[in-house]
Write a protein that holds these residues in place. Structure first.
Motif, PDB file in Angstrom:
ATOM      1  N   GLN A  69      52.830  33.175  32.524  1.00 61.13           N
ATOM      2  CA  GLN A  69      54.253  33.178  32.218  1.00 61.13           C
ATOM      3  C   GLN A  69      54.933  34.454  32.715  1.00 61.13           C
ATOM      4  N   LYS A  70      54.231  35.574  32.641  1.00 62.63           N
ATOM      5  CA  LYS A  70      54.796  36.853  33.062  1.00 62.63           C
ATOM      6  C   LYS A  70      54.904  36.958  34.580  1.00 62.63           C
ATOM      7  N   TYR A  71      53.927  36.398  35.295  1.00 59.63           N
ATOM      8  CA  TYR A  71      53.826  36.649  36.739  1.00 59.63           C
ATOM      9  C   TYR A  71      53.975  35.400  37.595  1.00 59.63           C
ATOM     10  N   LYS A  72      54.403  34.272  37.009  1.00 62.60           N
ATOM     11  CA  LYS A  72      54.486  33.014  37.760  1.00 62.60           C
ATOM     12  C   LYS A  72      55.547  33.048  38.862  1.00 62.60           C
ATOM     13  N   ASP A  73      56.500  33.960  38.773  1.00 66.57           N
ATOM     14  CA  ASP A  73      57.551  34.015  39.787  1.00 66.57           C
ATOM     15  C   ASP A  73      57.222  34.961  40.941  1.00 66.57           C
ATOM     16  N   ILE A  74      56.099  35.651  40.865  1.00 66.32           N
ATOM     17  CA  ILE A  74      55.652  36.462  42.004  1.00 66.32           C
ATOM     18  C   ILE A  74      55.223  35.504  43.117  1.00 66.32           C
ATOM     19  N   PRO A  75      55.709  35.692  44.339  1.00 62.67           N
ATOM     20  CA  PRO A  75      55.367  34.763  45.426  1.00 62.67           C
ATOM     21  C   PRO A  75      53.976  35.044  46.008  1.00 62.67           C
ATOM     22  N   PHE A  76      52.947  34.733  45.216  1.00 62.98           N
ATOM     23  CA  PHE A  76      51.583  34.993  45.673  1.00 62.98           C
ATOM     24  C   PHE A  76      51.254  34.142  46.896  1.00 62.98           C
ATOM     25  N   ASP A  77      50.643  34.785  47.878  1.00 62.34           N
ATOM     26  CA  ASP A  77      50.201  34.083  49.084  1.00 62.34           C
ATOM     27  C   ASP A  77      48.775  33.569  48.959  1.00 62.34           C
ATOM     28  N   LYS A  78      47.997  34.174  48.077  1.00 59.83           N
ATOM     29  CA  LYS A  78      46.602  33.774  47.940  1.00 59.83           C
ATOM     30  C   LYS A  78      46.100  34.197  46.572  1.00 59.83           C
ATOM     31  N   VAL A  79      45.246  33.359  45.990  1.00 53.07           N
ATOM     32  CA  VAL A  79      44.520  33.690  44.771  1.00 53.07           C
ATOM     33  C   VAL A  79      43.044  33.789  45.127  1.00 53.07           C
ATOM     34  N   TYR A  80      42.441  34.915  44.809  1.00 51.42           N
ATOM     35  CA  TYR A  80      41.012  35.131  45.034  1.00 51.42           C
ATOM     36  C   TYR A  80      40.316  35.239  43.676  1.00 51.42           C
ATOM     37  N   THR A  81      39.177  34.571  43.536  1.00 53.48           N
ATOM     38  CA  THR A  81      38.387  34.695  42.319  1.00 53.48           C
ATOM     39  C   THR A  81      36.906  34.811  42.680  1.00 53.48           C
ATOM     40  N   SER A  82      36.132  35.174  41.670  1.00 51.80           N
ATOM     41  CA  SER A  82      34.689  35.057  41.805  1.00 51.80           C
ATOM     42  C   SER A  82      34.327  33.574  41.766  1.00 51.80           C
ATOM     43  N   THR A  83      33.052  33.267  41.823  1.00 49.98           N
ATOM     44  CA  THR A  83      32.610  31.875  41.750  1.00 49.98           C
ATOM     45  C   THR A  83      32.390  31.421  40.315  1.00 49.98           C
ATOM     46  N   LEU A  84      32.607  32.300  39.332  1.00 51.91           N
ATOM     47  CA  LEU A  84      32.294  32.009  37.938  1.00 51.91           C
ATOM     48  C   LEU A  84      33.496  31.403  37.215  1.00 51.91           C
ATOM     49  N   LYS A  85      33.214  30.466  36.302  1.00 55.05           N
ATOM     50  CA  LYS A  85      34.268  29.681  35.652  1.00 55.05           C
ATOM     51  C   LYS A  85      35.301  30.534  34.946  1.00 55.05           C
ATOM     52  N   ARG A  86      34.856  31.575  34.226  1.00 57.26           N
ATOM     53  CA  ARG A  86      35.808  32.366  33.448  1.00 57.26           C
ATOM     54  C   ARG A  86      36.836  33.054  34.330  1.00 57.26           C
ATOM     55  N   SER A  87      36.457  33.333  35.554  1.00 55.39           N
ATOM     56  CA  SER A  87      37.382  33.936  36.513  1.00 55.39           C
ATOM     57  C   SER A  87      38.400  32.904  37.003  1.00 55.39           C
ATOM     58  N   VAL A  88      37.917  31.741  37.399  1.00 57.69           N
ATOM     59  CA  VAL A  88      38.810  30.690  37.907  1.00 57.69           C
ATOM     60  C   VAL A  88      39.758  30.219  36.802  1.00 57.69           C
ATOM     61  N   GLN A  89      39.235  30.014  35.594  1.00 64.22           N
ATOM     62  CA  GLN A  89      40.057  29.524  34.491  1.00 64.22           C
ATOM     63  C   GLN A  89      41.192  30.496  34.148  1.00 64.22           C
ATOM     64  N   GLY A 131      49.620  25.301  43.298  1.00 57.88           N
ATOM     65  CA  GLY A 131      49.437  25.021  44.715  1.00 57.88           C
ATOM     66  C   GLY A 131      49.209  26.241  45.582  1.00 57.88           C
ATOM     67  N   ILE A 132      49.056  27.406  44.969  1.00 57.54           N
ATOM     68  CA  ILE A 132      48.787  28.621  45.744  1.00 57.54           C
ATOM     69  C   ILE A 132      47.366  28.533  46.313  1.00 57.54           C
ATOM     70  N   PRO A 133      47.190  28.802  47.603  1.00 60.23           N
ATOM     71  CA  PRO A 133      45.854  28.738  48.203  1.00 60.23           C
ATOM     72  C   PRO A 133      44.861  29.613  47.438  1.00 60.23           C
ATOM     73  N   HIS A 134      43.654  29.091  47.259  1.00 62.84           N
ATOM     74  CA  HIS A 134      42.644  29.739  46.409  1.00 62.84           C
ATOM     75  C   HIS A 134      41.333  29.841  47.171  1.00 62.84           C
ATOM     76  N   GLU A 135      40.730  31.015  47.109  1.00 62.03           N
ATOM     77  CA  GLU A 135      39.397  31.216  47.688  1.00 62.03           C
ATOM     78  C   GLU A 135      38.483  31.827  46.637  1.00 62.03           C
ATOM     79  N   THR A 136      37.246  31.324  46.568  1.00 62.89           N
ATOM     80  CA  THR A 136      36.222  31.949  45.733  1.00 62.89           C
ATOM     81  C   THR A 136      35.303  32.770  46.620  1.00 62.89           C
ATOM     82  N   HIS A 137      34.883  33.919  46.104  1.00 62.75           N
ATOM     83  CA  HIS A 137      33.986  34.806  46.840  1.00 62.75           C
ATOM     84  C   HIS A 137      32.894  35.308  45.890  1.00 62.75           C
ATOM     85  N   ALA A 138      31.655  35.059  46.238  1.00 60.48           N
ATOM     86  CA  ALA A 138      30.535  35.528  45.421  1.00 60.48           C
ATOM     87  C   ALA A 138      30.505  37.045  45.340  1.00 60.48           C
ATOM     88  N   GLY A 139      31.097  37.706  46.325  1.00 63.43           N
ATOM     89  CA  GLY A 139      31.158  39.160  46.300  1.00 63.43           C
ATOM     90  C   GLY A 139      31.943  39.707  45.120  1.00 63.43           C
TER      91      GLY A 139
END
Length: 208
Positions: A44-64, A73-81
């Motif tokens: 709710q606080k940051y939904k209006d920031i025009p994010f170009d990409k969302v990066y997360t780890s491969t773990l559920k708690r990060s993605v959730q 609809g923001i493009p999303h990439e997971t990285h084991a790093g």
């Protein structure tokens, strides 16, 4: 060159956080109800920031923790790093007083500069930094992504902040963290500047 804005957050609360159970790269826990609420408040606080990409780890708690942005609809990439440090034999267990002594010994060992030493059965900070480097290099090399959101994990975040801001890894505990805290960094193309440090103002409704 325009400034790249990096919004770096730790995942929201899990039941294991509450119970004092060690979570690492081998524990794929989910957010609890409080963690889900933390994620909603951050969205709710940051939904209006025009994010170009969302990066997360491969773990559920990060993605959730950033699911609202992914669903937008923001493009999303997971990285084991970006995964949490592997805590070895301590993963998935509650810290007993005996194990506490070993855990604090390891943290003290790292704070003295011996960041090449692995926790029993797991990783060292040096190994985590090495697997993070390809991600950091990739993310910083994409000038077309002017606003990026990264969600990861506490110890791994401390290590990555140390690397990105050119601090020795022995100083990583200077970077405090809480569930769903935010570090905002501006990248000018040659240097990174910290704009927000362990910010949880978006969680004020929860009394944090």
């Amino acid at each position: 060159m325009s400034i790249k804005k990096i919004y770096l957050i730790r995942h929201g609360q899990t039941d294991f956080n509450v119970q004092g159970v060690v979570q690492g790269s081998g524990v794929d826990s989910s957010l609890n109800d409080i963690g889900q609420r933390q994620a909603q408040l951050f969205y709710q606080k940051y939904k209006d920031i025009p994010f170009d990409k969302v990066y997360t780890s491969t773990l559920k708690r990060s993605v959730q923790s950033v699911q609202g942005f992914i669903d937008k609809g923001i493009p999303h990439e997971t990285h084991a790093g970006l995964n949490e440090i592997n805590w070895g034999t301590r993963e998935g267990t509650r810290i007993t007083p005996e194990e506490d002594a070993y855990y604090h010994h390891i943290l003290h060992t790292w704070s003295e500069g011996n960041t090449h030493i692995c926790i029993e059965g797991g990783e060292s900070p040096d190994l985590v930094a090495a697997r993070q480097k390809p991600f950091v290099d990739l993310m910083l090399s994409r000038p077309e992504e002017e606003n990026v959101l990264i969600c990861m994990h506490g110890r791994a975040m401390r290590i990555m902040l140390s690397h990105m801001l050119h601090y020795p890894l022995r100083c990583m505990d200077q970077f405090l963290h809480q569930n769903l805290c935010l570090y905002q960094l501006d990248f000018t193309g040659s240097m990174l500047v910290v704009k927000k440090y362990c910010d949880v103002s978006h969680l004020q409704e929860m009394g944090v």
